[in-house]
Every structure is written in structure tokens, then in C-alpha cells.
Design a protein around this motif. Structure first.
Motif, short mmCIF file in Angstrom:
data_model
loop_
_atom_site.label_atom_id
_atom_site.label_comp_id
_atom_site.label_asym_id
_atom_site.label_seq_id
_atom_site.Cartn_x
_atom_site.Cartn_y
_atom_site.Cartn_z
N ILE A 77 0.84 -1.20 0.00
CA ILE A 77 0.00 0.00 0.00
C ILE A 77 0.87 1.25 0.00
N ASN A 78 1.93 1.24 0.81
CA ASN A 78 2.83 2.38 0.89
C ASN A 78 3.45 2.70 -0.47
N THR A 79 3.91 1.67 -1.16
CA THR A 79 4.51 1.87 -2.49
C THR A 79 3.48 2.36 -3.49
N PHE A 80 2.28 1.82 -3.41
CA PHE A 80 1.19 2.25 -4.29
C PHE A 80 0.94 3.75 -4.11
N LEU A 81 0.85 4.19 -2.86
CA LEU A 81 0.59 5.61 -2.59
C LEU A 81 1.74 6.49 -3.08
N LEU A 97 -2.90 -10.56 -1.99
CA LEU A 97 -2.44 -10.82 -3.34
C LEU A 97 -3.11 -9.91 -4.36
N ALA A 98 -4.39 -9.57 -4.13
CA ALA A 98 -5.09 -8.68 -5.06
C ALA A 98 -4.45 -7.30 -5.08
N VAL A 99 -4.10 -6.77 -3.90
CA VAL A 99 -3.44 -5.47 -3.84
C VAL A 99 -2.07 -5.54 -4.49
N GLY A 100 -1.37 -6.66 -4.26
CA GLY A 100 -0.06 -6.84 -4.87
C GLY A 100 -0.13 -6.89 -6.38
N VAL A 101 -1.07 -7.66 -6.93
CA VAL A 101 -1.22 -7.76 -8.38
C VAL A 101 -1.61 -6.40 -8.96
N ALA A 102 -2.48 -5.67 -8.26
CA ALA A 102 -2.89 -4.34 -8.72
C ALA A 102 -1.68 -3.41 -8.81
N LEU A 103 -0.79 -3.50 -7.83
CA LEU A 103 0.41 -2.66 -7.86
C LEU A 103 1.30 -3.00 -9.06
N ILE A 104 1.51 -4.29 -9.32
CA ILE A 104 2.34 -4.69 -10.45
C ILE A 104 1.72 -4.25 -11.77
N LEU A 105 0.41 -4.39 -11.90
CA LEU A 105 -0.26 -3.94 -13.12
C LEU A 105 -0.11 -2.44 -13.30
N TYR A 106 -0.21 -1.70 -12.20
CA TYR A 106 -0.04 -0.24 -12.28
C TYR A 106 1.38 0.10 -12.73
N ILE A 107 2.37 -0.56 -12.14
CA ILE A 107 3.76 -0.29 -12.50
C ILE A 107 4.01 -0.59 -13.99
N GLU A 108 3.46 -1.70 -14.47
CA GLU A 108 3.76 -2.15 -15.82
C GLU A 108 2.91 -1.48 -16.90
#
Length: 310
Positions: free
Chosen positions: A60-64, A181-192
Motif C-alpha cells: 500500500i505504501n509503495t502504491f501511494l 495478493l489482489a493489492v499486490g497484483v494491482a500494484l504490479i499492473l499499475y507499474i507495468e
């Protein structure tokens, strides 16, 4: 910035050293030592809580950070100075504070799980001192640390009762892991998939991307450990004190070795892509959470008299 300038004006070499010491409690190494000490040697359930809150909180921190793209204080104000000893660990964007997230998730989690009043006071004090140290050193603003403290509090108080319920009814682990895992996958999709905004600072964005992949890899490792350990290993934390120290020291050495030794080959295997870091942290968590605990029956027998029950 006004509060940071106030702190800048009262800095002394002694205070610099004191708060540089306290900020260390927000670093990954301290988290590893304390969280694995609980997981391996003190209270496995509390260890699970600390690992869950850490991975979810840091994702969450990285996402923000990547959503808000807030520069560090010395970038916002070219005339503002920081304590130089803190610069090396001040990577990525400023908002919210990663060190504060690490320490608050760890020490608030311990405070919530433990019953000793003195222990709770010490843990809360450490978390707050880490948060203050980030401002004193000049690498974060009050907003940065307050949001991280808030995220950690919410996660700790939400996860604690749910993990307790899951301990008695394993079905409750499914939604907890699904959220992680859902938050983690969402972060990777956002990054990519999301292009880097025009106001992004490439150096900070790349640092956040690396941290994100590490935490998501660790989160998937945690999910694997939860299944493997609960179903097939179910280790006991009990051992004599010197065997506990040996178990902790050797285990940490192995996990740190995995982190260091596999970095270059995995990054090379993935062509320098951060997927290599995700795999590395997945393997670190798998080794520490499932493979190393398979030796704990041996450590549990150390120091026992012949014929004594394990």
C-alpha cells in the motif's frame, strides 16, 4: 515544511546521532530480525501477524508513493538541508514514509498481540520515535509519517482479530490472502501498464518499482508459506534458550544469504527486470517460512536429557 525547518534549526551532532539510531528501527534488517524471532522462537501466530501487516502495508505504501509522486523535502526546497547520514536510505518518493510504515507495522503489531503493559509502551514509543526521526533527519514531512502511522494502525487492528479467527477456522485465511495478493497484483499492473507521469522523478519511480516488486514477491511467498507450514510442517517454537539463539542466528544467516547471493543471477536471468527481485523475495520468504522451520524438531531436542519428551 515549516515544521521541518524548525527541526533543522535545533539540530546538533548529538541529536543527529540519536535520531539516526532510532531511524534504524524502521529498516528492513530490523524487521527481519524481530519478525523472524517471533515467528521462529516466541509466538508463531504473532509472527504471521507481523509478516502479513508488513507485506500488505508496504505494498500500500509503495502504491501511494507512485500515485502521489511527492518529492523529498530537499527537492521541494533547494535551501533545505538534511542530515547527510540519512540520505542513502531515503530512496523513492516522500509520501508516505516507508521507514515509518515498517516500524509502525512491526511494533504496533507486537503491542497489539502482547499483553505486557511495559512491552506495549516500549513498542509504541519506538514506532513514534522512528516517525519523529524521519522528520528530524529531514527526509519526510509530518503528512508522510502520519499517513504511514494511520495505515499501520488500521491494518494491525483489522488483521489481528481476523487472523485470530483464521487460527481456529482456516477458511478465514482465504479472504486475508486474497486481499494481500489482489493489492499486490494491482500494484504490479499499475507499474507495468500505467505510463510514468510527466511530473515523475525517474530515480524515485525506479526505486519504488523495485520495492514494489520485492514486497509483492514476498507476499506471494507468504501465501505459499501459510499453506505449506499450516498443512505440512506445523512447527513448534519451543527450544532451550541457547538453541533458540542458534536457530535464529543460523536462520537469519541463511535468509540473508539468499537475499544477497541470488540478486545478481536472478536479475540477469530476467534481463534486469524487477521480476528477478520478486522471485528473490519469494524465495527468501519460502526459505525462512517453510524450509528452515523443517529443522526445528532438531533444535527442539537440543539440551534435553536422554529420554525426556520433545
Amino acid at each position: 515544511m515549516d515544521f521541518l525547518r524548525l527541526l533543522e534549526g535545533i539540530r546538533t551532532p548529538l541529536f543527529d546521532a540519536v535520531f539516526q539510531f532510532f531511524t534504524f528501527f524502521g529498516e528492513e534488517t530490523i524487521f527481519m530480525v524481530v519478525a523472524m524471532a517471533f515467528f521462529w522462537c516466541i509466538d508463531k501466530k504473532t509472527g504471521y501477524l507481523l509478516l502479513y501487516v508488513s507485506f500488505l502495508g508496504n505494498i500500500i505504501n509503495t502504491f501511494l508513493k507512485l500515485l502521489f509522486l511527492v518529492p523529498r523535502p530537499w527537492v521541494l526546497d533547494k535551501n533545505f538541508t538534511i542530515v547527510e547520514s540519512a540520505r542513502a536510505e531515503a530512496t523513492g518518493y516522500s509520501f508516505p514514509s516507508g521507514h515509518t510504515q515498517n516500524s509502525a507495522g512491526l511494533f504496533f503489531g507486537i503491542a497489539r498481540a502482547r499483553k505486557e503493559v511495559w512491552g506495549r509502551i516500549v513498542c509504541i514509543a519506538i514506532a513514534l520515535l522512528v516517525a519523529f526521526s524521519r522528520m528530524y533527519l529531514g527526509v519526510h514531512t509530518p503528512a508522510d509519517v502520519l499517513v504511514s502511522l494511520g495505515v499501520a494502525l488500521v491494518l494491525v487492528f483489522a488483521a489481528y482479530p481476523l487472523l485470530n479467527r483464521a487460527w481456529d477456522n482456516a477458511k478465514w485465511f482465504a479472504p486475508l490472502i486474497a486481499v494481500l495478493l489482489a493489492v499486490g497484483v494491482a500494484l504490479i499492473l499499475y507499474i507495468e501498464l500505467v505510463p510514468m507521469p510527466a511530473n515523475a522523478i525517474p530515480e524515485f519511480s525506479m526505486s519504488c518499482n523495485e520495492s514494489g516488486y520485492k514486497m509483492v514477491g514476498g507476499a506471494f511467498g507468504f501465501a505459499a508459506v501459510l499453506w505449506l507450514e499450516r498443512k505440512y510442517i506445523n512447527f513448534s517454537v519451543k527450544a532451550v534458550w541457547w538453541a533458540q539463539l542458534l536457530k535464529l542466528a543460523l536462520g537469519l544467516g541463511i535468509v540473508i544469504a539468499v537475499r544477497m547471493v541470488l540478486k545478481a543471477p536472478l536479475l540477469a536471468l530476467f534481463g534486469g527486470h524487477n521480476a528477478g527481485n520478486a522471485v528473490r523475495y519469494f524465495l527468501m520468504v519460502l526459505v525462512g517460512g517453510a524450509l528452515w522451520p523443517m529443522t526445528f524438531k532438531f533444535f527442539g531436542k537440543l539440551g534435553q536429557k536422554k529420554g525426556q519428551a520433545a
